[in-house]
Design an enzyme around this catalytic site. Structure first.
Site, PDB file in Angstrom:
ATOM      1  N   LYS A 131     -46.070  48.993  17.476  1.00 26.36           N
ATOM      2  CA  LYS A 131     -47.493  48.729  17.718  1.00 26.36           C
ATOM      3  C   LYS A 131     -47.705  47.308  18.249  1.00 26.36           C
ATOM      4  O   LYS A 131     -48.426  47.103  19.225  1.00 26.36           O
ATOM      5  CB  LYS A 131     -48.308  48.951  16.428  1.00 26.36           C
ATOM      6  CG  LYS A 131     -48.185  50.369  15.877  1.00 26.36           C
ATOM      7  CD  LYS A 131     -48.985  50.575  14.616  1.00 26.36           C
ATOM      8  CE  LYS A 131     -48.481  49.811  13.431  1.00 26.36           C
ATOM      9  NZ  LYS A 131     -47.103  50.149  13.008  1.00 26.36           N
ATOM     10  N   THR A 132     -47.067  46.347  17.586  1.00 23.41           N
ATOM     11  CA  THR A 132     -47.227  44.948  18.018  1.00 23.41           C
ATOM     12  C   THR A 132     -46.669  44.769  19.432  1.00 23.41           C
ATOM     13  O   THR A 132     -47.258  44.081  20.273  1.00 23.41           O
ATOM     14  CB  THR A 132     -46.492  44.005  17.039  1.00 23.41           C
ATOM     15  OG1 THR A 132     -46.914  44.333  15.721  1.00 23.41           O
ATOM     16  CG2 THR A 132     -46.774  42.555  17.323  1.00 23.41           C
ATOM     17  N   ASP A 154     -53.605  43.166  13.262  1.00 23.58           N
ATOM     18  CA  ASP A 154     -52.657  44.050  12.601  1.00 23.58           C
ATOM     19  C   ASP A 154     -53.221  44.419  11.225  1.00 23.58           C
ATOM     20  O   ASP A 154     -54.020  43.664  10.669  1.00 23.58           O
ATOM     21  CB  ASP A 154     -51.315  43.293  12.452  1.00 23.58           C
ATOM     22  CG  ASP A 154     -50.147  44.245  12.264  1.00 23.58           C
ATOM     23  OD1 ASP A 154     -50.346  45.475  12.355  1.00 23.58           O
ATOM     24  OD2 ASP A 154     -49.031  43.760  12.033  1.00 23.58           O
ATOM     25  N   THR A 190     -51.174  51.268   9.650  1.00 25.24           N
ATOM     26  CA  THR A 190     -50.257  52.318   9.193  1.00 25.24           C
ATOM     27  C   THR A 190     -51.049  53.376   8.427  1.00 25.24           C
ATOM     28  O   THR A 190     -50.519  54.412   8.082  1.00 25.24           O
ATOM     29  CB  THR A 190     -49.201  51.725   8.224  1.00 25.24           C
ATOM     30  OG1 THR A 190     -49.887  50.928   7.258  1.00 25.24           O
ATOM     31  CG2 THR A 190     -48.195  50.851   8.962  1.00 25.24           C
ATOM     32  N   ARG A 213     -37.373  49.397  14.662  1.00 23.50           N
ATOM     33  CA  ARG A 213     -37.069  48.204  13.861  1.00 23.50           C
ATOM     34  C   ARG A 213     -35.919  48.483  12.891  1.00 23.50           C
ATOM     35  O   ARG A 213     -35.035  47.655  12.709  1.00 23.50           O
ATOM     36  CB  ARG A 213     -38.300  47.721  13.085  1.00 23.50           C
ATOM     37  CG  ARG A 213     -37.983  46.454  12.282  1.00 23.50           C
ATOM     38  CD  ARG A 213     -39.124  45.949  11.429  1.00 23.50           C
ATOM     39  NE  ARG A 213     -40.183  45.392  12.237  1.00 23.50           N
ATOM     40  CZ  ARG A 213     -41.469  45.692  12.098  1.00 23.50           C
ATOM     41  NH1 ARG A 213     -41.846  46.552  11.172  1.00 23.50           N
ATOM     42  NH2 ARG A 213     -42.376  45.137  12.862  1.00 23.50           N
TER      43      ARG A 213
END
Ligand code: ADP
Length: 353
Positions: free
Chosen positions: A82-83, A127, A176, A235
């Site tokens: 997302k980032t 975020d 999330t 990640r």
């Protein structure tokens, strides 16, 4: 923006291969590696093809009109990109990206400071937006809708509202937990995008690029094993790659082979489905204590001695995505595949009780 991947255009890798000193394992480390490996071009952003296609339409339309882009909401599990996406969107729009997060905005003044620092065309990335409190959300609505910031100045009977005009900006919010976002806030986004778990070949491609950037030689078998155990999350895949690098270095291996991958995963107690001990424990609790369910979330959380939100946010999505548990109207249930994975089926495929 293009969907093709071209790892040949990587910047020159900084060799930090098996000979590099071991660094401590920790969150700060993972953040650092996130930054190093974060794609800075669309070509490097692997997978999520449908999302990229739809996003491209929105971005091109905004660029064509010379206007700022609609506010966008991104949701999906941690580590899915997302980032990275927010960074790439800002890049595509030729805009500055300013970043903050829900927990960092505690007071009205915090949000006012962020908003009044924006310049025309900026992209603001928030975020964990689900962690904004409702009072702050109320201030955000007019800012998103009509670029107005209503501030209350002074206290008591003398308090008055001052309205400031804000420059045109685009808010990109990530979460999330989309179900924790209030309907009024959600309705203020022009588009919502869901990031899915990646496909195995996508993860392998991401790992290849990461290995190249870290100056590592990784055998295909090792790559496959790690991709499979990565929870299909970039990640996590990158983190496992680093752990393999550590293992290879400590054992004096020049390349990361399949044996290194297997041993690293064993050491980390990660099985071939990417399950960690706590994931297996959830399945065990479900099967052993509740005969496979169905069991309500609160009961499961109490039995597991874990917060409901953590089970719902962190553990369940992956277990559900690979078909080990299902949600039914009466609660969570372990599937046949879960029994099989834990070795709880006998030779006739009957459940061992
Ligand atoms: P999130 O914000 O969803 O938690 P990030 O955008 O921080 O996830 O991604 C974590 C890391 O995973 C990034 O630094 C990058 O290295 C890698 N990554 C995420 N998505 C992709 C992708 N689509 N292609 C390549 N690498 C990715």
């Amino acid at each position: 923006m293009s969907d093709t991947d071209d790892t040949k255009e990587e910047p020159a890798p900084t060799p930090q291969g098996a000979g590099a000193p071991t660094e401590s394992v920790g969150v700060a480390d993972d953040r650092a590696i996130d930054l190093i490996l974060r794609p800075s071009k669309w070509d490097e952003y692997v997978g999520q093809e449908k999302l990229k296609k739809n996003l491209r339409v929105i971005l091109q339309a905004a660029l064509g009109r010379g206007e700022s882009c609609d506010h966008l909401l991104l949701f999906g599990q941690a580590g899915l990109g997302k980032t990275t996406l927010a960074n790439l969107i800002a890049l595509e729009l030729g805009a500055n990206l300013k970043t903050t997060s829900g927990p960092a905005i505690e007071k009205m003044g915090d949000l006012a400071a962020v908003l009044t620092n924006l310049s025309k065309g900026d992209v603001l990335f928030i975020d964990e937006i689900h962690r904004l409190n409702r009072l702050i959300e109320e201030v955000l609505y007019p800012a998103m809708e009509s670029r107005k910031l209503h501030l209350i100045v002074g206290k008591g009977p003398g308090a008055r509202t001052v309205t400031l005009d804000l420059p045109a900006f685009t808010l990109i919010a990530a979460t999330t937990r989309p179900n924790l976002i209030s309907a009024p806030l959600r309705s203020r986004f022009g588009a919502t995008f869901k990031l899915d778990y990646y496909e195995q070949p996508d993860i392998e491609q991401i790992l290849k690029r990461s290995a190249k950037m870290l100056g590592l030689t990784v055998e295909d078998g090792a790559l496959k094993a790690v991709a499979q155990a990565s929870r299909f999350t970039p990640r996590t895949a990158n983190r496992l790659l680093r752990r393999m690098r550590d293992y290879a270095q400590v054992h004096g291996k020049e390349i990361i082979d399949t044996d290194t991958a297997r041993k690293t995963l064993e050491m980390l107690e990660i099985d071939e489905l990417g399950l960690e001990p706590h994931d297996r424990r959830i399945l065990e609790v479900l099967i052993d204590k509740f005969h496979g369910g169905p069991v309500g979330l609160s009961t499961l959380a109490a039995a597991f001695n874990e917060d409901k939100g953590t089970i719902e946010d962190v553990y369940e999505p992956y277990l559900m995505s690979i078909g080990l548990i299902v949600r039914t109207p009466t609660g969570r249930r372990a599937t046949e595949k879960a029994y099989e994975h834990l070795g709880r089926l006998d030779g006739n495929q009957s459940k061992l009780l």
